[in-house]
Scaffold this motif. Sequence first.
Motif, PDB file in Angstrom:
ATOM      1  N   ARG A  76       1.336  -0.885   0.268  1.00 46.48           N
ATOM      2  CA  ARG A  76      -0.184  -0.244   0.136  1.00 46.48           C
ATOM      3  C   ARG A  76       1.027   1.584   0.014  1.00 46.48           C
ATOM      4  N   GLU A 115      -5.549  -6.805  -3.512  1.00 47.36           N
ATOM      5  CA  GLU A 115      -6.321  -6.015  -2.550  1.00 47.36           C
ATOM      6  C   GLU A 115      -5.579  -4.724  -2.015  1.00 47.36           C
ATOM      7  N   SER A 119      -7.191  -1.133  -3.089  1.00 52.22           N
ATOM      8  CA  SER A 119      -7.256  -0.480  -2.060  1.00 52.22           C
ATOM      9  C   SER A 119      -6.627   0.977  -2.239  1.00 52.22           C
TER      10      SER A 119
END
Length: 336
Positions: A76, A115, A119
């Motif tokens: 992320r 994911e 995200s």
Amino acid sequence: MASSLAEFCVQLPKVELHAHLNGSLSPATMRELVERKKAEKPELAEFRIPDSLEMDSFFPLFKFIYKLTDDEESVRIATRKTIDEFAKDGVKYLELRSTPRKNDETGMTKISYLEAVLSVIEEPRTDIIVKFIISIDRRNTLEEAQEVVDLALAFQSRGIVGIDLCGDVKVGLFNNLRPAFERAKENGFPLTIHFNEVIENLGEAPDVLSIKPDRLGHATFLDDYCRQVIYKENIPVEICMTSNLVCKTTSVLKEHHIKELLNDNHPFILCTDDKGVFFSEASNEYRLAGETFDLSRNELFEISYRSINAIFNNEELKTGLKKVWLDWKKEHASEF
């Protein structure tokens, strides 16, 4: 003119369609991830992160980066920092790409990797539009390739806009993975294929072209047959000048194969490939093209503007982006 060519190329609104996520990590992002992980993995702090391009030492850097992005939070951070940097460099529409990865040690799965990436891509922002291309590696088995298509279908509504063939150009055969790409096309996914990066790939080129890819990455070596098909089908080429120079598929920029596309007015998109590893952001690729081939600022704008036609998205979005580009040109008329 008010600005230098380099400054103009940063300000110029740009489309980036060939950017590998892990290869796009800047040294600053790498250092942030090292700080986050060095308590558990002190060996990461011992790796010397370069501050400029070192032509013969970028392969170990990729291995190091994969160790930095082996858990979801690191992925992320890497994704967010990379998007921030593209936006700061004037990229208004970005299609990031990556092969889904897993790590048994950290528990990261291919699903949780995706994911994590998606995200961040879904985070609202007004300075850049970001979509995702999911990659199939040439080294994959057909079963693994089909798994990637399964993931693309599962996450399609979350910004996956296409499927890519990537990986070691001297390993594997496209035809071994062809059923996966055929299934992707049947389900509406556009295809971009790393194509003829080395002359040894010419043998499988007819098989690749027969699937009717929507874009081609690099297309460095084209024989008469390839050029005829690519031109007839009007297939846009993702051009990565610095990458080709560093990887030694072109010896000098003046001999880069982009010159044939320029001369023949064939559609192409200037891209970075791996902006972090090769120390060349999108604006630098435009500057290099301008300086190498004596392109005017208006010609550079037209290259960027026409690139909008090649994005993996709908006509409504393309029309909206074209208005952004034309409004920018009108506002910056003194720069031309």
